[in-house]
Design a protein around this motif. Sequence first.
Motif, PDB file in Angstrom:
ATOM      1  N   GLU A 224       0.833  -1.200   0.000  1.00 18.34           N
ATOM      2  CA  GLU A 224       0.000   0.000   0.000  1.00 18.34           C
ATOM      3  C   GLU A 224       0.869   1.253   0.000  1.00 18.34           C
ATOM      4  N   GLY A 225       1.913   1.262   0.821  1.00 19.44           N
ATOM      5  CA  GLY A 225       2.774   2.426   0.911  1.00 19.44           C
ATOM      6  C   GLY A 225       3.563   2.692  -0.358  1.00 19.44           C
ATOM      7  N   GLY A 254      14.414   0.814   6.635  1.00 14.29           N
ATOM      8  CA  GLY A 254      13.577   1.782   7.326  1.00 14.29           C
ATOM      9  C   GLY A 254      13.219   3.008   6.517  1.00 14.29           C
ATOM     10  N   LEU A 255      13.687   3.093   5.257  1.00 12.00           N
ATOM     11  CA  LEU A 255      13.414   4.248   4.417  1.00 12.00           C
ATOM     12  C   LEU A 255      12.504   3.856   3.255  1.00 12.00           C
ATOM     13  N   ALA A 276      13.912  10.045  -0.801  1.00 17.52           N
ATOM     14  CA  ALA A 276      13.586   9.077   0.244  1.00 17.52           C
ATOM     15  C   ALA A 276      12.879   9.788   1.387  1.00 17.52           C
ATOM     16  N   ALA A 277      12.077   9.035   2.115  1.00 19.50           N
ATOM     17  CA  ALA A 277      11.392   9.551   3.299  1.00 19.50           C
ATOM     18  C   ALA A 277      11.512   8.514   4.399  1.00 19.50           C
ATOM     19  N   THR A 278      11.434   8.979   5.637  1.00 18.10           N
ATOM     20  CA  THR A 278      11.530   8.086   6.785  1.00 18.10           C
ATOM     21  C   THR A 278      10.172   7.984   7.470  1.00 18.10           C
ATOM     22  N   PRO A 279       9.459   6.871   7.287  1.00 18.51           N
ATOM     23  CA  PRO A 279       8.167   6.720   7.981  1.00 18.51           C
ATOM     24  C   PRO A 279       8.376   6.654   9.495  1.00 18.51           C
ATOM     25  N   HIS A 286       1.439   5.304   8.469  1.00 14.04           N
ATOM     26  CA  HIS A 286       2.661   6.101   8.412  1.00 14.04           C
ATOM     27  C   HIS A 286       3.373   5.936   7.078  1.00 14.04           C
ATOM     28  N   LEU A 287       3.274   4.763   6.452  1.00  9.49           N
ATOM     29  CA  LEU A 287       3.864   4.577   5.134  1.00  9.49           C
ATOM     30  C   LEU A 287       3.169   5.458   4.099  1.00  9.49           C
ATOM     31  N   VAL A 288       1.859   5.562   4.191  1.00 13.62           N
ATOM     32  CA  VAL A 288       1.115   6.404   3.248  1.00 13.62           C
ATOM     33  C   VAL A 288       1.475   7.872   3.460  1.00 13.62           C
ATOM     34  N   GLU A 289       1.655   8.279   4.708  1.00 15.00           N
ATOM     35  CA  GLU A 289       2.068   9.665   4.970  1.00 15.00           C
ATOM     36  C   GLU A 289       3.442   9.934   4.366  1.00 15.00           C
ATOM     37  N   ALA A 290       4.373   8.987   4.509  1.00 18.41           N
ATOM     38  CA  ALA A 290       5.702   9.136   3.909  1.00 18.41           C
ATOM     39  C   ALA A 290       5.613   9.143   2.391  1.00 18.41           C
ATOM     40  N   ALA A 291       4.687   8.355   1.847  1.00 20.86           N
ATOM     41  CA  ALA A 291       4.505   8.310   0.395  1.00 20.86           C
ATOM     42  C   ALA A 291       4.088   9.668  -0.134  1.00 20.86           C
TER      43      ALA A 291
END
Length: 317
Positions: A224-225, A254-255, A276-279, A286-291
């Motif tokens: 999903e992320g 973790g990224l 890159a983003a760090t969830p 949280h993965l979707v927010e980082a996405a």
Amino acid sequence: MSAIRVGTRGSALALAQTQTIANRIAASAGVEVEIVPIETHGDVSTESLASLGGTGVFASALREALVRGDCDVVVHSLKDLPTDPFPGLVIGATPKRADARDALCARAGFTLDSLPEGARVGTGSPRRMAQLRKARPDLTVVDLRGNIDTRLGRVAEGDLDAVVLAAAGLGRLGRLDDASTELLSLSDWPTAPGQGALALEVRDEKLDHLLHTALAAINHGSTEGTTTAERLVLAHLEAGCAAPIGATAVIDDGLLFLTATVYSPDGLRSVTSSHAATPDSHSALHLVEAARDVAGRVATDLLAGGAADFAPLKVSK
């Protein structure tokens, strides 16, 4: 709920991947599952994908059937699903992704590098057309429609030297090992946002408990992320499913890493961005927010690099 009705396109590939999902829903919900084949405009038209507009040609009929109540959930190939929300519908689950790569299926065991000069290679994807022209300007790229067997048949008959297909689709039909001659690396050959993944769409309303439980069991947070990140690049660029854009997101150490490339249709120009983003955690939320974060930065870079000047995007130039 006495039975859960699952809508799908009627192609062999769609039915095969939907049967797998139906089996999982039945096992989790403990009720009968009925598969409801639905004919789409993209399945019956012989026009090229680009001329059909690409976006939604396979999804619209499924969505309309879901809204009418002809089924309770529909199964989409995520790469064919428009990024714009459809009124009254939401994605209820994203199962674990299969192989996201493209596969070259060529006569005589040829690879992309070893295909003879002037070889005829078929694909219906503007993105693959652009990548072929970029990698091998000497090839003759042939616009191609039809199901997997039809496309592979063109190679077997000698009309084409090769076709490019999604590895996931070949795998779901049990054809990957016998048909493919090369799996194209995602680092050199990024594929369509969401390729290899499925999406289960439902009505945006309180779901039956058994269906809700089944969808929760099927959803794969990492998929999903990563697919959300890829598809948000399309959304930011206001590009359709058939736009010449490749995107790859992965979670490593973790990224959340996202790389996307926009091509000109002739393959002569391209621009790539990676971020890159760090969830905060590996939860789906949280993965979707980082996405959202990483996709916004990638899209901004692509536009700054001139993507709207040479690719068929809707954003203001």
